[in-house]
Design a protein around this motif. Structure first.
Motif, PDB file in Angstrom:
ATOM      1  N   THR A  55       5.159  -7.177  -4.533  1.00  0.00           N
ATOM      2  CA  THR A  55       4.738  -7.164  -3.131  1.00  0.00           C
ATOM      3  C   THR A  55       5.123  -8.421  -2.372  1.00  0.00           C
ATOM      4  OG1 THR A  55       2.571  -8.128  -3.681  1.00  0.00           O
ATOM      5  CG2 THR A  55       2.750  -5.706  -3.672  1.00  0.00           C
ATOM      6  N   HIS A 115      -1.987  -7.135   4.572  1.00  0.00           N
ATOM      7  CA  HIS A 115      -0.605  -7.566   4.326  1.00  0.00           C
ATOM      8  C   HIS A 115      -0.526  -8.758   3.380  1.00  0.00           C
ATOM      9  CE1 HIS A 115      -2.187 -10.018   7.583  1.00  0.00           C
ATOM     10  NE2 HIS A 115      -1.290 -10.937   7.287  1.00  0.00           N
ATOM     11  N   ARG A 173      -2.503   2.548  -1.292  1.00  0.00           N
ATOM     12  CA  ARG A 173      -1.200   3.162  -1.047  1.00  0.00           C
ATOM     13  C   ARG A 173      -0.805   3.040   0.430  1.00  0.00           C
ATOM     14  NH1 ARG A 173      -2.289   7.191  -3.732  1.00  0.00           N
ATOM     15  NH2 ARG A 173      -3.108   8.549  -2.091  1.00  0.00           N
ATOM     16  N   GLY A 177       0.472  -0.569   1.040  1.00  0.00           N
ATOM     17  CA  GLY A 177       1.440  -1.164   0.130  1.00  0.00           C
ATOM     18  C   GLY A 177       0.835  -2.091  -0.892  1.00  0.00           C
TER      19      GLY A 177
END
Length: 453
Positions: free
Chosen positions: A141, A218, A250, A253
């Protein structure tokens, strides 16, 4: 060697004289920080029985903390290990390869939830696998924050003890802790304030609020959760909670990681605890039962996530040790061929009615919960069931001590130290299980006689 007789036999007091002698030697040779539940020394074990050095046959309701699900000396595991030891004990999979490690990975890729393309990395301990799952998620990520639940237990290393909720004995005095770990409330139904039917929705709303106001989605690499919380008290999440968390991850992310170290591989009556609600994690962590008593752990997950780490970024000297892999291949065959998930469901069918009969307003048992062969009794002060639900850790210790004196190996757990957890081998016989339940019932009944003081 044949398995020991599958019946409870008490030849001496527990612990017996030879165990007492050996425990005295331990006290002057090993560090005091290594605790012990029951100071008996083991001579042999198999099926649902542990035999101590004094000849006592104890009913095993612990399985080495959910490790010996197929029994402590299943003949197929013994044979597989012996054959491997004769060939070689170690080369390091990162130096030269061997097929057994590849085969363990292949089986885990097949068994773990979801039909997507997967890869597996093998490690040694559960905590090591948790740490590597976090490394993989952060690399994939490009984010750093990790979200965990209240009452969680993920290990004793610096990162995993930070992820673990309970302070004593796991964290006290060991700080400072690892950065980047954020905790949200656990959907602990028995202790959730408000409407019991709203636990899933309210707990998820609090998770979302913390992520969105305190961290930022995020910035979150992973949400790591035990599908049934182990050391925290065998807390079963209410229906709908895990699917909501997985869907939220999901959407943003975030890598959703299921720590199935204690609950996985048939223990809860399904191959994985996530299967009860058809939750498909991005990464699944296994250990404990995987090696059948030998140290082996794994992270299995989506190929695009697992392959985010460059070659050389994962591993360890003993990761995927060939002897442990040989044991694991036998364990995985046994779990499937003997339908040990079905055996776990039958254990629940026998145990749950007898255990739930102990619950009542005037009882020390406030709740019985769990799935399959992962069951627990939460002890509270009598008369507080519908009010404060005051934890009774001394009563839990008294129940465990009573069981130990009568030849039943039982464990305590829970953030408040007031939970009796039952983790019998999935191969335990029905008669032996019923005998152990009778001892547990007698132990609870004895609390009314003041044995909890």
């Amino acid at each position: 060697m044949a398995a020991p007789a599958q019946r409870r036999i008490l030849r001496t007091a527990i612990p017996g004289p030879e165990s007492v002698r050996l425990h005295a030697a331990r006290a002057v040779t090993t560090a005091a920080g290594l605790g012990v539940t029951l100071p008996v020394f083991v001579a042999e074990a198999g099926g649902g029985i542990v035999v101590d050095v004094d000849g006592n046959h104890l009913i095993d309701m612990a399985s080495g903390i959910a490790v010996t699900s197929v029994g402590a000396s299943h003949p197929e595991v013994v044979r597989s290990v012996q054959e491997q030891v004769e060939r070689f004990t170690h080369t390091c999979f990162l130096v030269t390869e061997y097929e057994s490690a590849v085969e363990v990975a292949r089986v885990l890729n097949r068994l773990t939830p979801g039909d997507h393309d997967k890869r597996t990395a093998l490690f040694t301990t559960g905590a090591e696998a948790v740490e590597n799952a976090v490394k993989i998620a952060r690399t994939h990520t490009g984010r750093q924050a990790v979200v965990v639940l209240g009452h969680a237990y993920h290990g004793r290393t610096l990162l995993t003890m930070t992820m673990t909720s309970k302070n004593t004995p796991y964290k006290d005095g060991f700080g400072p802790y690892a950065p980047g770990i954020h905790r949200v409330p656990s959907p602990y139904g028995f202790r959730w304030p408000g409407d019991p039917d709203q636990v899933a929705a309210e707990a998820f709303a609090q998770l979302r609020d913390v992520v969105e106001t305190q961290i930022g989605p995020h910035n979150v690499a992973a949400i790591v959760a035990e599908p049934i919380q182990g050391e925290g008290g065998f807390i079963v999440p209410p229906p709908g909670y895990l699917p909501a968390v997985a869907a939220y991850a999901r959407e943003h992310g975030i890598v959703f990681v299921a720590d199935e170290i204690q609950a996985g591989l048939g223990r809860t009556g399904a191959m994985f605890a996530c299967d009860h609600e058809n939750v498909v994690p991005d990464l699944v962590i296994t250990a404990k039962a995987l090696g059948g008593g030998l140290p082996l752990s794994a992270v299995t997950g989506r190929t695009e996530i697992m392959d985010a780490v460059a070659p050389g970024g994962l591993g360890g000297t003993y990761a995927g040790n060939p002897v442990a892999c040989a044991a694991a291949l036998a364990v995985l065959r046994i779990i499937e061929d003997e339908d040990l998930a079905g055996a776990a469901r039958r254990i629940e069918e026998i145990a749950m009615p007898r255990l739930t009969a102990l619950v009542g307003e005037d009882s020390w048992v406030g709740e019985v919960r769990g799935r399959g062969a992962m069951l627990a009794l939460e002890l509270i002060e009598p008369g507080t069931l519908n009010t404060t639900r005051t934890p009774a850790p001394a009563a839990a210790r008294a129940v465990a001590a009573h069981c130990h004196r009568e030849g039943v190996l039982a464990l305590t757990c829970g953030t408040y130290g007031n939970v009796i957890r039952l983790l019998p081998p999935l191969v335990i016989g029905g008669e032996l299980l019923r005998d152990a339940l009778g001892v547990i019932e007698a132990a609870v009944a004895s609390l009314g006689k003041g044995e909890h003081a």
